[in-house]
Design a protein around this motif. Structure first.
Motif, PDB file in Angstrom:
ATOM      1  N   TYR A   1      18.385  -3.588 120.930  1.00 30.24           N
ATOM      2  CA  TYR A   1      18.972  -2.389 121.540  1.00 30.24           C
ATOM      3  C   TYR A   1      17.914  -1.568 122.286  1.00 30.24           C
ATOM      4  N   LEU A   2      16.713  -1.503 121.736  1.00 31.28           N
ATOM      5  CA  LEU A   2      15.634  -0.749 122.379  1.00 31.28           C
ATOM      6  C   LEU A   2      15.313  -1.283 123.767  1.00 31.28           C
ATOM      7  N   GLN A   3      15.599  -2.555 124.004  1.00 33.33           N
ATOM      8  CA  GLN A   3      15.179  -3.198 125.242  1.00 33.33           C
ATOM      9  C   GLN A   3      16.292  -3.315 126.276  1.00 33.33           C
ATOM     10  N   ARG A   4      17.495  -2.856 125.946  1.00 26.77           N
ATOM     11  CA  ARG A   4      18.615  -3.022 126.870  1.00 26.77           C
ATOM     12  C   ARG A   4      18.526  -2.041 128.034  1.00 26.77           C
ATOM     13  N   ASP A   5      18.961  -2.511 129.190  1.00 25.29           N
ATOM     14  CA  ASP A   5      18.942  -1.662 130.380  1.00 25.29           C
ATOM     15  C   ASP A   5      20.090  -2.076 131.300  1.00 25.29           C
ATOM     16  N   GLY A   6      21.274  -2.229 130.700  1.00 27.59           N
ATOM     17  CA  GLY A   6      22.420  -2.689 131.463  1.00 27.59           C
ATOM     18  C   GLY A   6      23.214  -1.549 132.059  1.00 27.59           C
ATOM     19  N   ASP A   7      24.435  -1.851 132.468  1.00 30.49           N
ATOM     20  CA  ASP A   7      25.263  -0.817 133.086  1.00 30.49           C
ATOM     21  C   ASP A   7      25.784   0.142 132.015  1.00 30.49           C
ATOM     22  N   SER A   8      26.404   1.198 132.486  1.00 31.60           N
ATOM     23  CA  SER A   8      26.858   2.241 131.559  1.00 31.60           C
ATOM     24  C   SER A   8      28.326   2.117 131.199  1.00 31.60           C
ATOM     25  N   ASP A   9      28.955   1.008 131.570  1.00 30.25           N
ATOM     26  CA  ASP A   9      30.362   0.835 131.210  1.00 30.25           C
ATOM     27  C   ASP A   9      30.493   0.699 129.702  1.00 30.25           C
ATOM     28  N   PRO A  10      31.478   1.364 129.100  1.00 29.36           N
ATOM     29  CA  PRO A  10      31.620   1.287 127.638  1.00 29.36           C
ATOM     30  C   PRO A  10      32.175  -0.056 127.187  1.00 29.36           C
ATOM     31  N   ASP A  11      31.810  -0.435 125.984  1.00 26.49           N
ATOM     32  CA  ASP A  11      32.364  -1.611 125.334  1.00 26.49           C
ATOM     33  C   ASP A  11      33.791  -1.261 124.910  1.00 26.49           C
ATOM     34  N   GLU A  12      34.771  -1.985 125.397  1.00 24.12           N
ATOM     35  CA  GLU A  12      36.167  -1.623 125.124  1.00 24.12           C
ATOM     36  C   GLU A  12      36.577  -1.882 123.682  1.00 24.12           C
ATOM     37  N   ARG A  13      35.681  -2.439 122.884  1.00 21.50           N
ATOM     38  CA  ARG A  13      35.964  -2.590 121.455  1.00 21.50           C
ATOM     39  C   ARG A  13      35.566  -1.341 120.688  1.00 21.50           C
ATOM     40  N   THR A  14      34.418  -0.755 121.045  1.00 25.35           N
ATOM     41  CA  THR A  14      33.931   0.438 120.335  1.00 25.35           C
ATOM     42  C   THR A  14      33.908   1.686 121.214  1.00 25.35           C
ATOM     43  N   TRP A  15      33.966   1.500 122.533  1.00 24.58           N
ATOM     44  CA  TRP A  15      33.818   2.572 123.517  1.00 24.58           C
ATOM     45  C   TRP A  15      32.443   3.206 123.494  1.00 24.58           C
ATOM     46  N   LEU A  16      31.469   2.497 122.942  1.00 18.85           N
ATOM     47  CA  LEU A  16      30.073   2.917 122.989  1.00 18.85           C
ATOM     48  C   LEU A  16      29.382   2.229 124.171  1.00 18.85           C
ATOM     49  N   ARG A  17      28.420   2.904 124.750  1.00 18.89           N
ATOM     50  CA  ARG A  17      27.701   2.355 125.908  1.00 18.89           C
ATOM     51  C   ARG A  17      26.443   1.605 125.438  1.00 18.89           C
ATOM     52  N   ASP A  18      26.700   0.553 124.669  1.00 13.41           N
ATOM     53  CA  ASP A  18      25.590  -0.174 124.060  1.00 13.41           C
ATOM     54  C   ASP A  18      24.748  -0.933 125.070  1.00 13.41           C
ATOM     55  N   GLU A  19      25.310  -1.284 126.208  1.00 13.27           N
ATOM     56  CA  GLU A  19      24.536  -2.059 127.176  1.00 13.27           C
ATOM     57  C   GLU A  19      23.402  -1.248 127.785  1.00 13.27           C
ATOM     58  N   THR A  20      23.513   0.076 127.745  1.00 12.22           N
ATOM     59  CA  THR A  20      22.436   0.904 128.306  1.00 12.22           C
ATOM     60  C   THR A  20      21.252   0.996 127.363  1.00 12.22           C
ATOM     61  N   GLY A  21      21.464   0.740 126.073  1.00 11.85           N
ATOM     62  CA  GLY A  21      20.383   0.824 125.104  1.00 11.85           C
ATOM     63  C   GLY A  21      19.976   2.249 124.800  1.00 11.85           C
ATOM     64  N   GLY A  22      18.922   2.383 124.018  1.00 13.95           N
ATOM     65  CA  GLY A  22      18.422   3.689 123.614  1.00 13.95           C
ATOM     66  C   GLY A  22      17.459   3.549 122.462  1.00 13.95           C
ATOM     67  N   SER A  23      17.134   4.658 121.831  1.00 11.29           N
ATOM     68  CA  SER A  23      16.260   4.648 120.667  1.00 11.29           C
ATOM     69  C   SER A  23      17.093   4.641 119.387  1.00 11.29           C
ATOM     70  N   VAL A  24      16.424   4.411 118.262  1.00  7.26           N
ATOM     71  CA  VAL A  24      17.126   4.257 116.986  1.00  7.26           C
ATOM     72  C   VAL A  24      16.442   5.090 115.903  1.00  7.26           C
ATOM     73  N   TYR A  25      17.258   5.714 115.056  1.00  9.80           N
ATOM     74  CA  TYR A  25      16.770   6.495 113.911  1.00  9.80           C
ATOM     75  C   TYR A  25      17.350   5.875 112.649  1.00  9.80           C
ATOM     76  N   LEU A  26      16.479   5.409 111.754  1.00  9.43           N
ATOM     77  CA  LEU A  26      16.897   4.885 110.464  1.00  9.43           C
ATOM     78  C   LEU A  26      16.535   5.901 109.389  1.00  9.43           C
ATOM     79  N   ARG A  27      17.540   6.398 108.673  1.00  3.49           N
ATOM     80  CA  ARG A  27      17.312   7.335 107.562  1.00  3.49           C
ATOM     81  C   ARG A  27      17.350   6.517 106.264  1.00  3.49           C
ATOM     82  N   LEU A  28      16.189   6.376 105.635  1.00  4.21           N
ATOM     83  CA  LEU A  28      16.053   5.491 104.483  1.00  4.21           C
ATOM     84  C   LEU A  28      15.747   6.283 103.216  1.00  4.21           C
ATOM     85  N   SER A  29      15.774   5.568 102.085  1.00  9.16           N
ATOM     86  CA  SER A  29      15.651   6.213 100.779  1.00  9.16           C
ATOM     87  C   SER A  29      14.640   5.471  99.909  1.00  9.16           C
TER      88      SER A  29
END
Length: 800
Positions: free
Chosen positions: A596-624
């Motif tokens: 996901y960190l490396q994605r740089d695709g278009d901004s069209d949403p995924d019609e399954r989740t409606w998230l714009r996963d193809e554009t990528g981004g950063s990630v925050y993991l909250r752990l214990s």
């Protein structure tokens, strides 16, 4: 100082300087003129501020800089930057005309919102300054790696307002730079001696020089222009220089606004009739005297170009203190209110005539110059900085190895994170070579130690592990070398996020892909939140692992327990936030995140989740740090997809479901036990494992927006999960964090909801003590079911 520029070059630079000053001031005036027509609003803060930077930016971009150099432009110099890019063909007239309006050029340079060649976004003062130091460190890191292409070192440059040096993160970055032998960094301080609300304190320049010098920077004053230096050689010139050196900041600004006659009166009053110096002053007209006294080093192209060229011969970090006048060469020059000031229509008209610009030709590139448009265009195109074209690079993505699955029966997610990285570190997978880890003095306590033991700490020069050399037993084998893949930071979280931001832009800045992973204690995300937001705003790509989290870190007390961070994860744009409970979830999420960190695709949403996963981004993991007994390993595709999408049914509800328990994170055992106890009195109970309230919420809102736009079939992941529940079903949500994180689930399909969580600062105790105190233990979940779910009361095995 002897000039190194020939006469024709001086004339060319002077023409560009004049053009940039006009275009910058006209851009702001035009934008405000249009706004007054539409909404009556005026926006100041740019005309005076950008005027003080015109000469510095002209000398830099059109004489000194090379394509590999990178610049963070002072926020209020954005009109100059956009004007410069307009001349270079990288900005459009339409966007300049819409400056600060919807779709127009941004108020402050933005990598993601502007179309022109922005290196670093600026706006939140101090951050654009400091990130240049960390970008230089990343450049050195890449230079030492065999996978990085051989390219010339660029210089990382920040254009800094003197008042911007009030920001504490600037000095935190100075200390970190000293630790890491910083080089190839210039900070050019616009010393106009004015802040937003007034004039800076006397003696600031000396303090600046002392601080930078203490951290090993070269400090170069650019105080006098060529006209002033020539005047100093005349009889009486030394007295004039002494007067300038002792003149208070406020007085120099006031006289700059008042003009030549005021200069003459004050100089003669203060210096008195001393023959030579009086003749020096009287030999100049009012206009000539104004020009002389305004000819500070920061407004003299010849002085700036020669000074920059001299310092470009070495790679040591340099702080330039460039003396300027805010509002230089405009009617606003020097006035203490000019930050919010704008030239009146009459002043702007006089300024237009002064600049030789014909009415109706305000946007013509060569208008008012002795150069024709073709000559100006050729001059800009042949400038080294612009000759290579746009400088936003791209880098091919690196394939991920697939989830690294662990066999531990009992383990915490924090320890699992360390084990997964350790497995990658000892592999020969190409992704492992691209991972760069960093931490603000909590490397060991956030479980990065095994990775660092295998891959080492980074430094440009070898530095031995003394404890190991002395044969003193230690779990850490920490030698520094150019091959190392961990950058150890001091405890300042702002520096962590600035380094992650710089490393997360390496593919664009330097054309080389890195996978930055930073760790810190979860509550201290708030301490570095401004820099985190800044990094995300630039679309930097990194993974931040925040651990330990919540009141689950029970014995530490409130100082190290986090409450609001899940809400931060939900609200921060550009950051996908997750809180896994189990190791197999964590394995899936880390592998997905590396991609996901490396994605740089278009901004069209995924019609399954409606998230714009193809554009990528950063990630925050909250752990214990809480060790949990693990369920049987789950490797089916449906499970993995549910983990990534944000939730899956751990216990799927039946058709007559009366109650669903939705949990996130370390409270999983309490939720599961509660479901078992409640199941004796309620039918078809469901247990929803939430891995990301952030992605569930984002998908829900996106689907609702799409339905409003006519896409009636849009349904988000959480709507599908909850859509089959009976209307009478009750939701109980629980997590070790603020209850609002999951409380919104009741609004998805209109189910009654009881939201359990932590709203107040933690106390010291055991996990059981604190879970009971804050009402997130098994008994609290069972009690909530008894209180709000329909049907007969739930029997409480351990009543509260």
């Amino acid at each position: 100082m002897r000039s190194m520029m020939d006469t024709s070059r001086k004339a060319d630079l002077k023409a560009i300087e004049q053009k940039l000053l006009w275009l910058a001031c006209w851009t702001v005036h035009n934008a405000n003129h249009l706004r007054e027509k539409t909404d009556g609003m005026k926006v100041g803060g740019h005309q005076a501020s950008c005027a003080s930077m015109v000469s510095i930016m002209t000398a830099l971009y059109f004489h000194i800089l090379r394509p590999e150099d990178r610049v963070a432009v002072k926020p209020h110099a954005s009109p100059v930057f956009h004007a410069m890019q307009y001349l270079a063909g990288n900005q459009t007239r339409e966007k300049l005309e819409a400056f600060r309006a919807y779709g127009g050029a941004q108020s402050y340079p933005s990598r993601t919102k502007d179309i022109d060649d922005v290196d670093f976004s600026t706006g939140s003062v101090g951050l654009g300054v400091a990130i240049t130091a960390f970008a230089s460190m990343i450049q050195d890191y890449l230079k030492a790696k065999p996978f990085a292409a051989d390219r010339p070192d660029g210089r990382m440059i920040a254009l800094v307002g003197d008042a911007e040096l009030d920001e504490g993160n600037v000095y935190e970055a100075l200390q970190e730079g000293w630790k890491h032998d910083l080089r190839n960094t210039w900070w050019i301080i616009d010393y106009n001696r004015q802040s937003l609300d007034g004039v800076v304190r006397e003696g600031l320049a000396g303090r600046i020089e002392a601080i930078f010098g203490a951290f090993g920077w070269d400090v170069v004053r650019i105080k006098y222009g060529a006209l002033q230096r020539a005047a100093f050689t005349e009889p009486g010139g030394e007295a004039l220089r002494d007067w300038i050196d002792t003149c208070p900041n406020a007085l120099y600004s006031a006289l700059s606004f008042q003009g030549g006659a005021a200069w003459r009166k004050r100089l003669l009053d203060d210096i008195g009739d001393q023959g030579a110096v009086t003749r020096l002053i009287e030999s100049r007209s009012d206009d000539e005297l104004q020009e002389l006294m305004s000819n500070l080093g920061g407004h003299c192209l010849e002085t700036l170009a020669d000074t920059f060229a001299e310092q470009a011969r070495h790679d040591r970090p340099v702080a330039f203190v460039a003396y300027t006048i805010k509002g230089w060469n405009t009617p606003l020059a020097g006035h203490k209110d000019n930050h919010a000031g704008l030239m009146t229509p009459a002043q702007m008209e006089a300024f237009r005539i002064q600049m030789g610009v014909r009415e109706g030709h305000e946007w013509d590139p060569a208008e008012g110059l002795d150069l024709d448009a073709g000559t100006l265009s050729r001059l800009v195109a042949e400038t080294p900085f612009f000759a290579a074209g746009r400088r936003h690079h791209q880098a091919a993505p690196v394939a991920t190895p697939g989830p690294v699955l662990l066999d531990d029966r009992t383990l915490s997610t924090q320890a699992g994170f360390g084990k997964i990285l350790d497995q990658l570190a000892k592999s020969d997978h190409p992704l492992a070579d691209r991972i760069l880890t960093t931490s603000p003095d909590v490397t060991v306590s956030t479980n990065l130690g095994p990775f660092v033991n295998r891959r080492g700490l980074f430094a440009r020069d070898m530095l031995a592990d003394t404890f190991r050399d002395q044969r003193i037993p230690s779990a850490q084998k920490w030698a520094f070398s150019p091959t190392g893949q961990h950058i150890e930071l001091g405890i300042a979280e702002m520096n962590l996020f600035l380094l992650l931001g710089a490393a997360g832009l390496s593919h664009s800045l330097f054309g080389e892909r890195l996978i930055p992973v930073g760790t810190l204690y979860d509550p201290f995300i708030s301490r570095g939140l401004d820099a985190l937001n800044y990094a995300c705003y630039q679309d930097a790509r990194f993974m931040v692992v925040a651990t330990p989290s919540g009141v689950t870190l029970a014995p530490e007390g409130g100082a190290h327990q986090s409450v609001a961070t899940p809400l931060i994860g939900m609200s921060q744009d550009g950051l996908a936030a997750f809180e896994p409970a189990w190791l197999d979830e964590l394995s899936v999420l880390m592998d997905w995140s590396f991609d996901y960190l490396q994605r740089d695709g278009d901004s069209d949403p995924d019609e399954r989740t409606w998230l714009r996963d193809e554009t990528g981004g950063s990630v925050y993991l909250r752990l214990s740090t809480r060790s949990l007994e693990q369920p049987a390993r789950r490797e089916d595709d449906a499970f993995r997809q549910g983990v990534i999408d944000g939730a899956y049914w751990l216990r799927e509800p039946g058709p007559n479901c009366e109650l669903v328990i939705a949990y996130q994170g370390a409270v999983a055992p309490e939720a599961i036990e509660a479901a078992g106890r409640i199941g004796t009195d309620r039918r078809d109970i469901g247990v929803l494992a939430v891995t990301s309230a952030d992605r569930l919420n984002a998908g829900w809102h996106a689907a609702m927006r799409m339905r409003k736009r006519g896409h009636r079939g849009a349904r988000s992941h959480i709507e599908r999960l909850l859509g089959g529940l009976p209307a009478h079903c009750t939701l109980i949500t629980v997590l070790d964090g603020h209850p609002a994180t999951l409380a919104w689930l009741g609004g998805v399909a209109g189910h009654r909801t009881a939201a359990l969580g932590v709203e107040h600062f933690g106390q010291t105790g055991t996990v059981a003590d604190l879970y009971h105190h804050y009402g997130i233990d098994t008994d609290a979940i069972v009690a909530a079911a008894s209180e709000i779910a329909p049907g007969r009361p739930v029997r409480l095995v351990n009543p509260i």
